[in-house]
Design a protein around this motif. Structure first.
Motif, mmCIF file in Angstrom:
data_model
loop_
_atom_site.group_PDB
_atom_site.id
_atom_site.type_symbol
_atom_site.label_atom_id
_atom_site.label_comp_id
_atom_site.label_asym_id
_atom_site.label_seq_id
_atom_site.Cartn_x
_atom_site.Cartn_y
_atom_site.Cartn_z
ATOM 1 N N ARG A 133 78.331 41.145 60.024
ATOM 2 C CA ARG A 133 77.768 39.964 60.996
ATOM 3 C C ARG A 133 79.112 39.243 61.182
ATOM 4 N N LEU A 134 79.829 39.059 60.204
ATOM 5 C CA LEU A 134 81.200 38.216 60.465
ATOM 6 C C LEU A 134 82.308 39.304 61.091
ATOM 7 N N PHE A 135 82.227 40.489 60.757
ATOM 8 C CA PHE A 135 83.384 41.359 61.451
ATOM 9 C C PHE A 135 83.196 42.422 62.187
ATOM 10 N N GLY A 136 81.783 42.715 62.462
ATOM 11 C CA GLY A 136 81.349 43.768 63.220
ATOM 12 C C GLY A 136 81.367 45.159 62.577
ATOM 13 N N ARG A 137 81.870 45.130 61.263
ATOM 14 C CA ARG A 137 82.011 46.350 60.366
ATOM 15 C C ARG A 137 81.452 46.160 59.042
ATOM 16 N N GLU A 138 81.020 47.212 58.456
ATOM 17 C CA GLU A 138 80.551 47.307 57.012
ATOM 18 C C GLU A 138 81.775 47.584 56.232
ATOM 19 N N ILE A 139 82.130 46.605 55.614
ATOM 20 C CA ILE A 139 83.250 46.827 54.834
ATOM 21 C C ILE A 139 83.069 46.019 53.185
ATOM 22 N N ALA A 141 93.463 41.030 57.957
ATOM 23 C CA ALA A 141 93.223 42.594 57.515
ATOM 24 C C ALA A 141 91.909 43.175 57.812
ATOM 25 N N LEU A 142 90.776 42.484 57.652
ATOM 26 C CA LEU A 142 89.397 43.096 57.974
ATOM 27 C C LEU A 142 89.370 43.061 59.463
ATOM 28 N N ARG A 143 89.916 42.336 60.171
ATOM 29 C CA ARG A 143 89.860 42.465 61.521
ATOM 30 C C ARG A 143 90.802 43.793 61.957
ATOM 31 N N LEU A 144 91.955 43.983 61.350
ATOM 32 C CA LEU A 144 92.536 45.093 61.655
ATOM 33 C C LEU A 144 91.973 46.367 61.270
ATOM 34 N N ALA A 145 91.415 46.468 60.115
ATOM 35 C CA ALA A 145 90.566 47.519 59.533
ATOM 36 C C ALA A 145 89.424 47.865 60.364
ATOM 37 N N ALA A 146 88.785 46.865 60.902
ATOM 38 C CA ALA A 146 87.709 47.278 61.657
ATOM 39 C C ALA A 146 88.201 47.788 63.271
ATOM 40 N N GLN A 147 89.220 47.498 63.715
ATOM 41 C CA GLN A 147 89.902 48.227 64.740
ATOM 42 C C GLN A 147 90.399 49.396 64.548
ATOM 43 N N ALA A 148 90.989 49.503 63.090
ATOM 44 C CA ALA A 148 91.682 51.068 62.811
ATOM 45 C C ALA A 148 90.397 51.796 62.828
ATOM 46 N N ALA A 149 89.389 51.346 62.115
ATOM 47 C CA ALA A 149 88.042 52.152 62.167
ATOM 48 C C ALA A 149 87.615 52.759 63.279
ATOM 49 N N LEU A 208 93.294 52.270 55.764
ATOM 50 C CA LEU A 208 94.404 51.617 55.158
ATOM 51 C C LEU A 208 95.830 52.226 55.558
ATOM 52 N N ALA A 209 95.900 53.377 55.849
ATOM 53 C CA ALA A 209 97.133 53.925 56.312
ATOM 54 C C ALA A 209 97.698 53.279 57.679
ATOM 55 N N GLU A 210 96.873 52.880 58.284
ATOM 56 C CA GLU A 210 97.021 52.193 59.797
ATOM 57 C C GLU A 210 97.553 50.867 59.731
ATOM 58 N N LEU A 211 97.239 50.171 58.534
ATOM 59 C CA LEU A 211 97.309 48.834 58.304
ATOM 60 C C LEU A 211 98.713 48.385 57.740
ATOM 61 N N PRO A 212 99.288 47.137 58.244
ATOM 62 C CA PRO A 212 100.781 46.714 57.735
ATOM 63 C C PRO A 212 100.558 46.489 56.100
ATOM 64 N N GLU A 213 101.606 46.602 55.510
ATOM 65 C CA GLU A 213 101.755 46.616 53.805
ATOM 66 C C GLU A 213 100.708 45.404 53.320
ATOM 67 N N ARG A 214 101.067 44.383 53.778
ATOM 68 C CA ARG A 214 100.248 43.114 53.255
ATOM 69 C C ARG A 214 98.821 43.318 53.300
#
Length: 174
Positions: free
Chosen positions: A76-82, A159-167, A117-123
């Motif tokens: 509901r919050l981020f459009g992805r099941e994380i 990070a969750l938003r970036l992860a959703a985009q990467a997914a 995770l590989a597509e995300l910035p280190e932090r």
């Protein structure tokens, strides 16, 4: 439960509400959301729980339901099941039966998580690893990263938003 065809809900609730709430609080870091999610868990198990379920089966079912409720919350919050719900020494769930999973499904999930995770910035990668793979609380993650609690909340949100985009990108490529 003499003569009853359903579990004693008051007892089920009283014996399990504290650990379900603590688990949700640890995952979302917000008492109000944790209370809402805990309520959702108990509402979800109200009808389907078998009358003959023992305490260990009730706990296992509550844990599985908590996982589903938390996944729906993140969706509901981020459009992805994380989400992951890992049990550790602070979870305080009384002895319950262990569940089994399909090993190949776990490997596929692990590869997908690694690719995201590989597509995300280190932090961003580090905060998601701490929070969702290693089950750190928000406070523990903040201490590990050497930032404030407010800062780790912002990092996690981004990070969750970036992860959703990467997914989504990874799914398109597959």
């Amino acid at each position: 439960m003499e003569g009853k065809s359903e579990p004693d809900w008051e007892t089920v609730y009283r014996e399990n509400v504290v650990w379900v709430y603590r688990l949700m609080l640890k995952k979302v870091g917000n008492p109000a959301d944790a209370e809402d999610l805990t309520g959702e868990v108990f509402l979800a198990v109200l009808k389907p729980l078998r009358a003959s379920a023992n305490a260990a089966e009730v706990r296992a079912y509550l844990l599985a339901t908590a996982r589903t409720v938390l996944a729906a919350h993140w969706r509901r919050l981020f459009g992805r099941e994380i989400t992951t719900i890992g049990l550790d020494e602070t979870t305080e769930i009384p002895d319950s039966s262990h569940r089994t999973t399909n090993g190949s499904a776990i490997l596929a999930t692990d590869r997908r998580v690694a690719a995201i995770l590989a597509e995300l910035p280190e932090r961003a990668r580090k905060v998601l690893q701490l929070r969702f793979l290693e089950s750190y609380s928000l406070q523990d993650a903040a201490e590990e990263l050497g930032v404030s609690l407010a800062n780790v909340k912002v990092i996690q949100h981004r990070a969750l938003r970036l992860a959703a985009q990467a997914a989504a990108r990874i799914e398109e490529q597959a």
